[in-house]
Write a protein that holds these residues in place. Structure first.
Motif, PDB file in Angstrom:
ATOM      1  N   SER A 224      24.799 -15.489  16.579  1.00  0.00           N
ATOM      2  CA  SER A 224      25.243 -16.708  17.248  1.00  0.00           C
ATOM      3  C   SER A 224      24.625 -17.923  16.563  1.00  0.00           C
ATOM      4  O   SER A 224      23.410 -18.120  16.622  1.00  0.00           O
ATOM      5  N   GLN A 225      25.448 -18.715  15.917  1.00  0.00           N
ATOM      6  CA  GLN A 225      24.967 -19.860  15.149  1.00  0.00           C
ATOM      7  C   GLN A 225      24.257 -20.865  16.056  1.00  0.00           C
ATOM      8  O   GLN A 225      24.749 -21.217  17.125  1.00  0.00           O
ATOM      9  N   GLY A 226      23.074 -21.280  15.627  1.00  0.00           N
ATOM     10  CA  GLY A 226      22.328 -22.286  16.366  1.00  0.00           C
ATOM     11  C   GLY A 226      21.471 -21.749  17.488  1.00  0.00           C
ATOM     12  O   GLY A 226      20.860 -22.525  18.211  1.00  0.00           O
ATOM     13  N   PHE A 227      21.417 -20.423  17.629  1.00  0.00           N
ATOM     14  CA  PHE A 227      20.578 -19.842  18.680  1.00  0.00           C
ATOM     15  C   PHE A 227      19.123 -19.958  18.261  1.00  0.00           C
ATOM     16  O   PHE A 227      18.695 -19.382  17.267  1.00  0.00           O
ATOM     17  N   SER A 228      18.347 -20.712  19.020  1.00  0.00           N
ATOM     18  CA  SER A 228      16.971 -21.016  18.635  1.00  0.00           C
ATOM     19  C   SER A 228      15.994 -20.387  19.616  1.00  0.00           C
ATOM     20  O   SER A 228      16.376 -19.662  20.535  1.00  0.00           O
ATOM     21  N   SER A 229      14.709 -20.665  19.416  1.00  0.00           N
ATOM     22  CA  SER A 229      13.660 -20.082  20.249  1.00  0.00           C
ATOM     23  C   SER A 229      13.800 -20.530  21.695  1.00  0.00           C
ATOM     24  O   SER A 229      14.348 -21.598  21.997  1.00  0.00           O
ATOM     25  N   LEU A 230      13.275 -19.707  22.597  1.00  0.00           N
ATOM     26  CA  LEU A 230      13.418 -19.941  24.030  1.00  0.00           C
ATOM     27  C   LEU A 230      12.074 -20.316  24.651  1.00  0.00           C
ATOM     28  O   LEU A 230      11.088 -19.604  24.481  1.00  0.00           O
ATOM     29  N   LYS A 231      12.038 -21.411  25.371  1.00  0.00           N
ATOM     30  CA  LYS A 231      10.806 -21.857  26.009  1.00  0.00           C
ATOM     31  C   LYS A 231      10.336 -20.884  27.088  1.00  0.00           C
ATOM     32  O   LYS A 231       9.135 -20.737  27.325  1.00  0.00           O
ATOM     33  N   SER A 232      11.283 -20.231  27.756  1.00  0.00           N
ATOM     34  CA  SER A 232      10.934 -19.363  28.888  1.00  0.00           C
ATOM     35  C   SER A 232      10.649 -17.924  28.477  1.00  0.00           C
ATOM     36  O   SER A 232      10.356 -17.089  29.335  1.00  0.00           O
ATOM     37  N   LEU A 233      10.692 -17.617  27.184  1.00  0.00           N
ATOM     38  CA  LEU A 233      10.458 -16.240  26.733  1.00  0.00           C
ATOM     39  C   LEU A 233       9.058 -15.769  27.113  1.00  0.00           C
ATOM     40  O   LEU A 233       8.874 -14.638  27.593  1.00  0.00           O
ATOM     41  N   SER A 234       8.059 -16.614  26.918  1.00  0.00           N
ATOM     42  CA  SER A 234       6.689 -16.211  27.229  1.00  0.00           C
ATOM     43  C   SER A 234       6.519 -15.939  28.716  1.00  0.00           C
ATOM     44  O   SER A 234       5.743 -15.061  29.118  1.00  0.00           O
ATOM     45  N   VAL A 235       7.256 -16.676  29.544  1.00  0.00           N
ATOM     46  CA  VAL A 235       7.175 -16.486  30.994  1.00  0.00           C
ATOM     47  C   VAL A 235       7.710 -15.118  31.376  1.00  0.00           C
ATOM     48  O   VAL A 235       7.078 -14.375  32.142  1.00  0.00           O
ATOM     49  N   ILE A 236       8.870 -14.758  30.837  1.00  0.00           N
ATOM     50  CA  ILE A 236       9.485 -13.481  31.194  1.00  0.00           C
ATOM     51  C   ILE A 236       8.669 -12.315  30.640  1.00  0.00           C
ATOM     52  O   ILE A 236       8.548 -11.262  31.268  1.00  0.00           O
ATOM     53  N   GLU A 237       8.058 -12.494  29.484  1.00  0.00           N
ATOM     54  CA  GLU A 237       7.227 -11.426  28.918  1.00  0.00           C
ATOM     55  C   GLU A 237       5.961 -11.230  29.740  1.00  0.00           C
ATOM     56  O   GLU A 237       5.549 -10.089  29.982  1.00  0.00           O
ATOM     57  N   GLU A 238       5.354 -12.305  30.158  1.00  0.00           N
ATOM     58  CA  GLU A 238       4.137 -12.206  30.966  1.00  0.00           C
ATOM     59  C   GLU A 238       4.431 -11.612  32.332  1.00  0.00           C
ATOM     60  O   GLU A 238       3.639 -10.827  32.874  1.00  0.00           O
ATOM     61  N   LEU A 239       5.572 -11.945  32.870  1.00  0.00           N
ATOM     62  CA  LEU A 239       5.945 -11.503  34.207  1.00  0.00           C
ATOM     63  C   LEU A 239       6.067  -9.981  34.281  1.00  0.00           C
ATOM     64  O   LEU A 239       5.664  -9.354  35.265  1.00  0.00           O
ATOM     65  N   PHE A 240       6.637  -9.384  33.220  1.00  0.00           N
ATOM     66  CA  PHE A 240       6.850  -7.956  33.221  1.00  0.00           C
ATOM     67  C   PHE A 240       5.864  -7.222  32.308  1.00  0.00           C
ATOM     68  O   PHE A 240       6.141  -6.125  31.832  1.00  0.00           O
ATOM     69  N   ASN A 241       4.730  -7.848  32.063  1.00  0.00           N
ATOM     70  CA  ASN A 241       3.730  -7.263  31.181  1.00  0.00           C
ATOM     71  C   ASN A 241       2.965  -6.156  31.908  1.00  0.00           C
ATOM     72  O   ASN A 241       2.822  -6.167  33.125  1.00  0.00           O
ATOM     73  N   ASP A 242       2.462  -5.199  31.126  1.00  0.00           N
ATOM     74  CA  ASP A 242       1.624  -4.149  31.720  1.00  0.00           C
ATOM     75  C   ASP A 242       0.341  -4.750  32.250  1.00  0.00           C
ATOM     76  O   ASP A 242      -0.230  -5.669  31.666  1.00  0.00           O
ATOM     77  N   ASP A 243      -0.098  -4.261  33.384  1.00  0.00           N
ATOM     78  CA  ASP A 243      -1.364  -4.742  33.950  1.00  0.00           C
ATOM     79  C   ASP A 243      -2.541  -4.250  33.112  1.00  0.00           C
ATOM     80  O   ASP A 243      -2.469  -3.215  32.496  1.00  0.00           O
TER      81      ASP A 243
END
Length: 243
Positions: A224-243
């Motif tokens: 997908s042309q122009g698809f860039s980095s996502l600001k909320s990626l770190s949030v979703i990764e932290e949310l479902f991260n292993d304890d």
């Protein structure tokens, strides 16, 4: 001319001292931007609360072809979304997926099948009592069908690695930088072939989910042309991260 249409809120930005510009994927006109005058004023707090990520609206709008910002006459909730507001996992998933959609939905024309997919997916996310840890992965895999780069689901014992450049499964001997490893590739194949009601039957570790999400987003960036980095990626990764 005044029209009635359903809409799915993607995001909003402040405009001037009290107004908003709201980006909405509509049933009749595809992606559109609407001016909400006074949407941030103290008297219009209830109006502002309508424009949250993934909120489903019934709208009355003035529409003119070729106009960058359309006018919104009236908006009200089409569905009452309860857990999507109060469940931190679901609201974070909604924020993440609307950021993705904001980058990939550019068509200013109706796509009924896509609208129905989005609308029903949001209702499922809100109503589901089960874990939503895999929902964003499921959503992103299914969305590719509407974006024009749904891959070949040709996984086999010989073709076990997903080639993100070419959108197909290939032999491990052909692996390269844009190729998922065998474990994540098999999970991706399973995601492409499961239905939403069977989603929680897939047993995927949080670690594998994190690697797979990065892989899917790389696939989006390649296709997908122009698809860039996502600001909320770190949030979703932290949310479902292993304890």
């Amino acid at each position: 001319m005044l029209y009635q249409t359903k809409g799915i809120v993607l995001n909003r930005v402040q405009y001037g001292e009290t107004s908003l510009i709201v980006h909405i994927y509509t049933e009749k006109f595809g992606r559109q931007s609407y001016m909400v005058k006074g949407g941030r004023s103290k008297k219009s707090k209830s109006k502002s609360n309508l424009f949250r990520p993934f909120f489903l609206l019934d709208m009355e709008v003035y529409h003119r072809e070729g106009k960058n910002i359309q006018s919104l006459k009236e908006a009200r909730l089409a569905e009452t979304l309860n857990s999507l507001i109060f469940d931190v996992h679901k609201s974070s998933v909604a924020l993440f997926l609307t950021e993705v959609l904001s980058k990939v939905l550019r068509e200013e024309e109706a796509n009924q099948e896509l609208f129905v997919f989005l609308y029903n997916s949001i209702r499922y996310l809100d109503l589901s009592d089960e874990s939503v840890e895999l929902f964003h992965l499921y959503f992103l895999t299914k969305l590719t069908r509407f974006l024009g780069f749904y891959p070949q689901t040709n996984w086999s014992e010989d073709d076990t690695c997903f080639d993100m450049d070419n959108g197909r499964f290939v032999s491990v001997y052909n692996s390269h930088a844009h190729c998922l490893k065998q474990e994540e590739s098999k999970v991706l194949f399973d995601l492409f072939n499961t239905s939403i009601d069977k989603l929680n039957e897939l047993k995927i570790s949080n670690y594998t989910s994190k690697i797979l999400l990065r892989g899917i987003l790389n696939f989006y960036a390649l296709q997908s042309q122009g698809f860039s980095s996502l600001k909320s990626l770190s949030v979703i990764e932290e949310l479902f991260n292993d304890d």
